[in-house]
Design a protein around this motif. Sequence first.
Motif, short mmCIF file in Angstrom:
data_model
loop_
_atom_site.label_atom_id
_atom_site.label_comp_id
_atom_site.label_asym_id
_atom_site.label_seq_id
_atom_site.Cartn_x
_atom_site.Cartn_y
_atom_site.Cartn_z
N GLN A 173 73.12 27.26 79.81
CA GLN A 173 72.73 26.89 78.44
C GLN A 173 71.86 27.94 77.75
N LEU A 174 71.09 28.72 78.52
CA LEU A 174 70.15 29.64 77.89
C LEU A 174 70.44 31.12 78.15
N PHE A 175 71.11 31.46 79.24
CA PHE A 175 71.18 32.87 79.63
C PHE A 175 72.59 33.45 79.70
N SER A 176 73.52 32.75 80.27
CA SER A 176 74.86 33.31 80.43
C SER A 176 75.85 32.18 80.67
N GLN A 177 76.97 32.26 79.98
CA GLN A 177 78.03 31.28 80.19
C GLN A 177 79.14 31.81 81.10
N LYS A 178 78.91 32.98 81.70
CA LYS A 178 79.88 33.51 82.64
C LYS A 178 79.94 32.61 83.87
N GLU A 179 81.13 32.39 84.35
CA GLU A 179 81.33 31.53 85.51
C GLU A 179 81.05 32.29 86.81
N PRO A 180 80.74 31.58 87.90
CA PRO A 180 80.61 32.24 89.20
C PRO A 180 81.86 33.04 89.55
N VAL A 181 81.69 34.08 90.36
CA VAL A 181 82.76 35.01 90.70
C VAL A 181 83.28 34.70 92.11
N SER A 275 83.71 23.02 104.39
CA SER A 275 84.69 24.02 103.98
C SER A 275 84.43 24.39 102.53
N ARG A 276 84.13 25.66 102.28
CA ARG A 276 83.78 26.10 100.92
C ARG A 276 84.41 27.45 100.59
N SER A 277 84.87 27.58 99.35
CA SER A 277 85.17 28.90 98.82
C SER A 277 83.86 29.60 98.54
N VAL A 278 83.84 30.92 98.69
CA VAL A 278 82.61 31.68 98.58
C VAL A 278 82.54 32.35 97.20
N PHE A 279 81.46 32.04 96.48
CA PHE A 279 81.25 32.59 95.14
C PHE A 279 79.88 33.27 95.07
N ASP A 280 79.73 34.20 94.14
CA ASP A 280 78.42 34.67 93.73
C ASP A 280 78.43 34.77 92.21
N ILE A 281 77.44 35.44 91.62
CA ILE A 281 77.45 35.68 90.18
C ILE A 281 77.18 37.16 89.92
N ASP A 282 77.64 37.64 88.78
CA ASP A 282 77.31 39.01 88.38
C ASP A 282 75.83 39.06 87.98
N PRO A 283 75.16 40.20 88.20
CA PRO A 283 73.76 40.33 87.78
C PRO A 283 73.60 40.01 86.30
N LEU A 284 72.53 39.30 85.96
CA LEU A 284 72.25 38.91 84.59
C LEU A 284 71.46 40.01 83.87
N ASP A 285 71.56 40.02 82.56
CA ASP A 285 70.76 40.95 81.77
C ASP A 285 69.29 40.53 81.78
N SER A 286 69.04 39.23 81.77
CA SER A 286 67.66 38.73 81.74
C SER A 286 67.57 37.41 82.47
N TRP A 287 66.42 37.18 83.09
CA TRP A 287 66.15 35.93 83.79
C TRP A 287 65.21 35.00 83.02
N HIS A 288 64.63 35.44 81.91
CA HIS A 288 63.56 34.63 81.34
C HIS A 288 63.54 34.68 79.82
N THR A 289 62.94 33.63 79.25
CA THR A 289 62.53 33.62 77.84
C THR A 289 61.00 33.64 77.86
N GLY A 290 60.35 33.12 76.83
CA GLY A 290 58.90 33.08 76.83
C GLY A 290 58.31 31.99 77.70
N CYS A 291 59.14 30.99 78.06
CA CYS A 291 58.59 29.86 78.84
C CYS A 291 59.57 29.33 79.88
N VAL A 292 60.72 29.95 80.02
CA VAL A 292 61.73 29.51 80.99
C VAL A 292 62.11 30.70 81.86
N ALA A 293 62.21 30.48 83.17
CA ALA A 293 62.62 31.54 84.08
C ALA A 293 63.60 30.98 85.12
N LEU A 294 64.50 31.82 85.55
CA LEU A 294 65.43 31.47 86.62
C LEU A 294 64.89 31.97 87.96
#
Length: 369
Positions: A173-181, A275-294
């Motif tokens: 909702q705040l940083f990236s709408q890219k899906e896991p890879v 049993s799981r498929s293995v996913f990761d995510i691409d590196p994000l440009d930013s992890w934080h706003t002024g009051c929210v952090a991942l």
Amino acid sequence: MEISDIKNLRIAIIGGGYGGASAAKALQSIGAENVHVYEQAPALAQVGAGIGLRPPSVELFRKWGMFQAIEAVSSPSDHLEILTADGGHVLATEEWPFMHAYAQVNHNRMIHRGDFIDALLSVLKEGTVHLGHKLSGIEDNGTDATLTFENGNTVTADLVIGADGIRSTIRHQLFSQKEPVFSGEHAYRAVISIDDAHGLVTDDNPRFYMGQNGTIAYNLPLRHRGQLSYDITARSEDRSWAPEITTDYLVNLLEGFDERIIQVAKELDLSTVTSRSVFDIDPLDSWHTGCVALLGDAAHAMLHHQGQGANSAILDADGLAEALLQGSSVPEALALYQAHRKPLTDELQRVSRQGWHADVVGSAFPANA
């Protein structure tokens, strides 16, 4: 920030896994008193398999005054061994990095994921964790953020930490709408009795058996539990989140492997196999706003080959707490947190994507892993 300012911060952590629970402990250890963890599950169950807690993580447990809680439910390992699929040749044997880097020797601690989370939750202040809170939305107001949950509750906090995993609502909702890879791999995991392991467990050290076809058998001993965490990772084009498998399929994957590993596969109760498929995510440009952090997988989910997922989340938690002590405000602290942690996890994501290959193993621990 002054300790008095940290004490009064309204802090909301989304996700009660190891990242969220570690963040809560780290923040409470520096004096934060208004820390609340919101977990979507209605109850906390013993799920998952074995993981290894690296020496830098263990040092943080000492710092946070909870080493004994971890020690009581884990076993100490001093090295990792990588072998050919049939077990006939050792490709690499290396001591865990940083084991002797501290005042006390910090072994890698082999632990069940469920026991680890239980240990973390047991050292949090009463009333910290709120179950049955699935996040539906977040509104960043600039100086604070408002959280809305599916149960109808709303919470406003001065600092929101998104520790809600690879499918993070906050990230989406705040940083990236890219899906896991999708990695092109599956992982099949089970925890079995040592009595059913056909002699695979002889000490507390993990052993990785490397197949030429890309299949890897990870054996993580949990001797304090009398168990072995048994993991088969194999290539697959099936992207479904929880692929269905058969015993014959597993056995065929293991052609040429140590007969003991094959025999375990033949005897597995498939109802106990994750049993799981293995996913990761691409590196994000930013992890934080002024009051929210991942934090943790929400910020930098990575493949499991280097065993750095949980450990990176733990180090994130400490990095965030230290940044609050160093920064003059929440926005400045979050910028410091990202500046310190993001380059490290970007590199770990890259290294983890390289995986393991039987024909190129020269070191158990590539640089920065």
